[in-house]
Design an enzyme around this catalytic site. Structure first.
Site, PDB file in Angstrom:
ATOM      1  N   LYS B  99       0.812  -1.224   0.000  1.00 42.37           N
ATOM      2  CA  LYS B  99       0.000   0.000   0.000  1.00 42.37           C
ATOM      3  C   LYS B  99       0.845   1.273   0.000  1.00 42.37           C
ATOM      4  O   LYS B  99       0.468   2.285  -0.575  1.00 42.37           O
ATOM      5  CB  LYS B  99      -0.938   0.007   1.212  1.00 42.37           C
ATOM      6  CG  LYS B  99      -2.027  -1.044   1.146  1.00 42.37           C
ATOM      7  CD  LYS B  99      -3.062  -0.711   0.095  1.00 42.37           C
ATOM      8  CE  LYS B  99      -4.221  -1.696   0.081  1.00 42.37           C
ATOM      9  NZ  LYS B  99      -5.109  -1.486  -1.083  1.00 42.37           N
ATOM     10  N   GLU B 121      -9.822   6.145   2.695  1.00 46.91           N
ATOM     11  CA  GLU B 121     -10.738   5.122   3.196  1.00 46.91           C
ATOM     12  C   GLU B 121      -9.888   3.907   3.519  1.00 46.91           C
ATOM     13  O   GLU B 121      -8.823   3.722   2.949  1.00 46.91           O
ATOM     14  CB  GLU B 121     -11.778   4.777   2.128  1.00 46.91           C
ATOM     15  CG  GLU B 121     -11.327   3.726   1.094  1.00 46.91           C
ATOM     16  CD  GLU B 121     -10.226   4.214   0.153  1.00 46.91           C
ATOM     17  OE1 GLU B 121     -10.085   5.438  -0.003  1.00 46.91           O
ATOM     18  OE2 GLU B 121      -9.491   3.371  -0.405  1.00 46.91           O
ATOM     19  N   SER B 388       1.878  -9.658  -0.919  1.00 45.60           N
ATOM     20  CA  SER B 388       1.568  -8.222  -0.846  1.00 45.60           C
ATOM     21  C   SER B 388       1.662  -7.632   0.550  1.00 45.60           C
ATOM     22  O   SER B 388       1.820  -6.426   0.699  1.00 45.60           O
ATOM     23  CB  SER B 388       0.181  -7.980  -1.427  1.00 45.60           C
ATOM     24  OG  SER B 388      -0.773  -8.786  -0.764  1.00 45.60           O
TER      25      SER B 388
END
Lengths: 271, 406
Positions: B99, B121, B388
């Site tokens: 991220k 969000e 990830s």
């Protein structure tokens, strides 16, 4: 000429401001919405924006979100809203109905099926808040073929070049959003609204109505003076929130809800 | 719909209006149009500016810790019994997941645009933490919208965001999860558009977000490509990544799209099994529709209402998916498959015990499918899993599922 254009033309002739209430179909239930529609007309509504409930109403403030959640909890969806319009038309053949909502329910029903059914039941206009003109041609052409208007919003942040594009695609009336933010937000800056409306007048002959943030007789009067009319949504839905569900509201309770429209009518007529 | 054929432009979407074939676009209210147009304009300028990318690369190297290694998981490979399995270690990034590649880039954009306030969000909280992190570093005010349900499920990340100085806003509307947090962030943006930059965490949202987030995540695939050529002497035979909104997957896949020898697998959250209806797999079991600014595959009922999703992993619990994935599905360039909660849990334990790497539950879906896939391939072939994120955030969820209290 569409029913919306006819009503607007007559109002313009008579010097009457358009009063357009917004309510969510199926809030608190569909039979109550039907009664409210007739009562709103009796209390001075010229047209009605009928909200189609969608699970993710990202342009709406908390009041309308709650109305939408109540309607969805009762199982209201686009097909049932169209049935409701058919029901309304059995007693009223003159008041324009504009469906206001989000694109996904229309996408899932299919553009052609939606346009055909909307035409069949007597819908006069469609306003899809998350469908900008650049993405609208498919649906707009189908609706146009059925003599249904496609209405678009203009916001305070809309650039001049974009206004030109919007009015070129818009029919029925032009909806001017009087503030930044979501439905029901506060505070109207009268002077900036006046300037924006003046600018829009140089671009279009469409009636211009103002919405988002008009709560009462005073704000209706202020905004009505600048335009062809006003839309009152959250202030109405806030009152509907107090109604009992299960088609059990009394005539007096319905009258208490539409009081806000009645007083707005008087305020607009005194202009 | 735009006329964009695969053979005329390859995989180089989107077009100038943000379309990937029939998907994508800019489906937002008029109050947000000026904001997305401003962002498009700035991004178009910035994407041609070498100084911007130099600053981004610098931050990725010295702040995030890139490049992340490409690691041969020998014991996992032996367990699967087939192709060699490599892990692209995004779990080793600062903040523990891919991220941050995106939030670093978007924070630099916010700074360029002179915005003083950041909103985001978050579902599992990873994107919220990554946003709060870059906001702290740049001294920007930060508000993170998070569903009330998710706040309950992900308490450690909520506290992490608060430590970083962010305000976590609990969202009580709708299903009180990620999609509702996104609605609320869009409302905030419409209201505070002058001061505020909205960092969307995945390759969804209105144009230009699917493009911007993809471009920032492509560092994963570019590094993997180079590392493969160096370490394997060739490109891998297959890539596997989990798909919620799809940012880690598109970041891994995109730099390989024109390499026709490389097969690609996007693994959706199968939940209790796609056949049960309790899942979060719109590409496997959804239909095209419009949500959160773009046209894509969605989980929606026959009346057009968005359905509630289910996955053991909060980060995959989203009813839509990035529009570029929708397009790649239709073009059949990427295979979209799914792994159930149970399969992901099993893979979570396997990777932990065999390699000493605790994966995020999201990434465990990719591990589960890759092991199945590797077993059907020859030992001289290779599969790269995009690992990830790391699983520290999930240990409470796993413990609870196994009847333990920490």
């Amino acid at each position: 000429m569409s029913r919306i254009s006819e009503v607007s033309a007559v109002a313009a002739q008579q010097g009457r401001k358009l009063l357009i209430p917004y309510l969510v179909a199926g809030d608190p239930d569909l039979p109550t919405t039907l009664k409210l529609l007739h009562k709103l007309v009796a209390d001075g509504a010229d047209m009605i924006e009928l909200g189609v409930p969608f699970s993710d109403p990202s342009s709406d403030g908390p009041v309308i979100q709650r109305g939408v959640e109540r309607a969805i909890a009762g199982g209201t969806n686009l097909a049932k809203v169209l049935d409701l319009v058919a029901e309304f038309r059995r007693q009223n053949d003159s008041t324009p109905i504009v469906l206001m909502g989000y694109l996904n329910p229309v996408e899932i029903m299919g553009y052609e099926a939606f346009a055909a059914r909307a035409s069949e039941v007597g819908v006069d206009g469609v306003l899809i808040v998350d469908m900008p003109p650049s993405e609208s041609s498919g649906l707009r052409d189908l609706l146009k073929g059925k003599h249904i208007d496609t209405i678009f919003l203009v916001a305070p942040t809309t650039t001049d070049s974009r206004c030109v594009q919007i009015v070129a695609n818009c029919s029925g009336y032009l909806y001017y959003v009087s503030l930044k933010g979501v439905t029901g937000a506060a505070l109207l800056d009268t002077e900036s609204v006046r300037l924006s409306i003046e600018k829009l007048r140089t671009m279009t002959d469409l009636p211009i109505v103002i919405g988002f943030g008009i709560k009462d007789a005073a704000s209706a009067r202020t905004m009505g003076a600048l335009s062809e009319g006003v839309i009152i949504g959250s202030a109405l839905v806030e009152r509907i929130e107090k109604l009992p569900s299960g088609d059990s509201a009394s005539a007096q309770q319905l009258a208490d809800v539409t009081e806000v429209i009645k007083t707005a009518r008087e305020a607009l007529d005194s202009l | 719909m735009p006329d964009m054929q695969q053979d005329s432009i390859g995989f180089a979407g989107p077009d100038s209006l943000g379309h990937f074939g029939p998907y994508g676009g800019t489906f937002v209210g008029e109050t947000l149009i000026a904001a997305v147009e401003e962002l498009s304009r700035v991004y178009e300028e910035v994407s041609k500016d070498p100084e911007f990318w130099a600053e981004y690369d610098h931050d990725l190297k010295y702040y995030v810790g890139r490049p992340s290694p490409l690691y041969l998981a020998e014991r996992l490979t032996a367990e699967a019994g087939g192709a060699k399995i490599y892990l692209k270690r995004e779990d080793l990034n600062h903040t523990g997941a891919h991220k941050v590649n995106n939030t670093i880039g978007q924070a630099l954009l916010a700074k360029r645009m002179g915005k003083t306030r950041i909103i985001a969000e978050t579902g599992a909280g990873q994107h919220g933490v990554a946003s709060a992190t870059v906001a702290a570093r740049l001294g920007l005010e930060c508000f993170v919208y998070m569903g009330a349900e998710d706040i309950q499920r992900q308490a450690p990340n909520v506290y992490r965001m608060k430590l970083l100085g962010a305000t976590v806003v609990s969202v009580n509307s709708g299903s009180r999860t990620l999609k509702d947090a996104m609605n609320e962030a869009l409302r905030d943006w419409a209201t505070n558009v002058d001061s505020t930059y909205y960092i969307i965490g995945t390759v969804a949202g209105p144009h230009p977000y699917p493009q911007i987030v993809r471009d920032f995540q492509c560092i994963i695939g570019r590094e993997t490509r180079e590392q493969s050529l160096t370490q394997l002497g060739q490109l891998p035979d297959a890539l596997v990544a989990c798909v919620g909104g799809g940012s880690n997957a598109i970041g891994m896949f995109h730099p390989f799209l024109n390499d026709s020898s490389v097969a690609m697998y996007g693994v959706e959250a199968g939940g209790d099994g796609v056949e049960t209806g309790r899942h979060a797999a719109p590409l496997s079991a959804g239909v095209p529709g419009v949500l959160h600014g773009n046209r894509t595959y969605l989980m929606t009922d026959s009346g057009g209402q968005i359905m509630e999703t289910h996955s053991v992993s909060a980060g995959l619990d989203y009813p839509g998916v990035g529009p570029e994935h929708a397009w790649l599905k239709d073009l059949k360039r990427v295979n979209y498959v799914n792994a159930t909660d149970a399969e992901a849990m099993k893979a979570f334990h396997q990777l932990t015990r065999l390699e000493g790497i605790i994966p995020a539950l999201e990434s465990a879906h990719a591990v589960a499918y890759a092991m199945r896939l590797a077993a059907t391939m020859a030992p001289e072939q290779s599969v790269v899993i995009n690992l990830s994120g790391r699983g520290d955030k999930d240990i409470q969820t796993v413990a609870k599922l196994e009847g333990l209290t920490l």
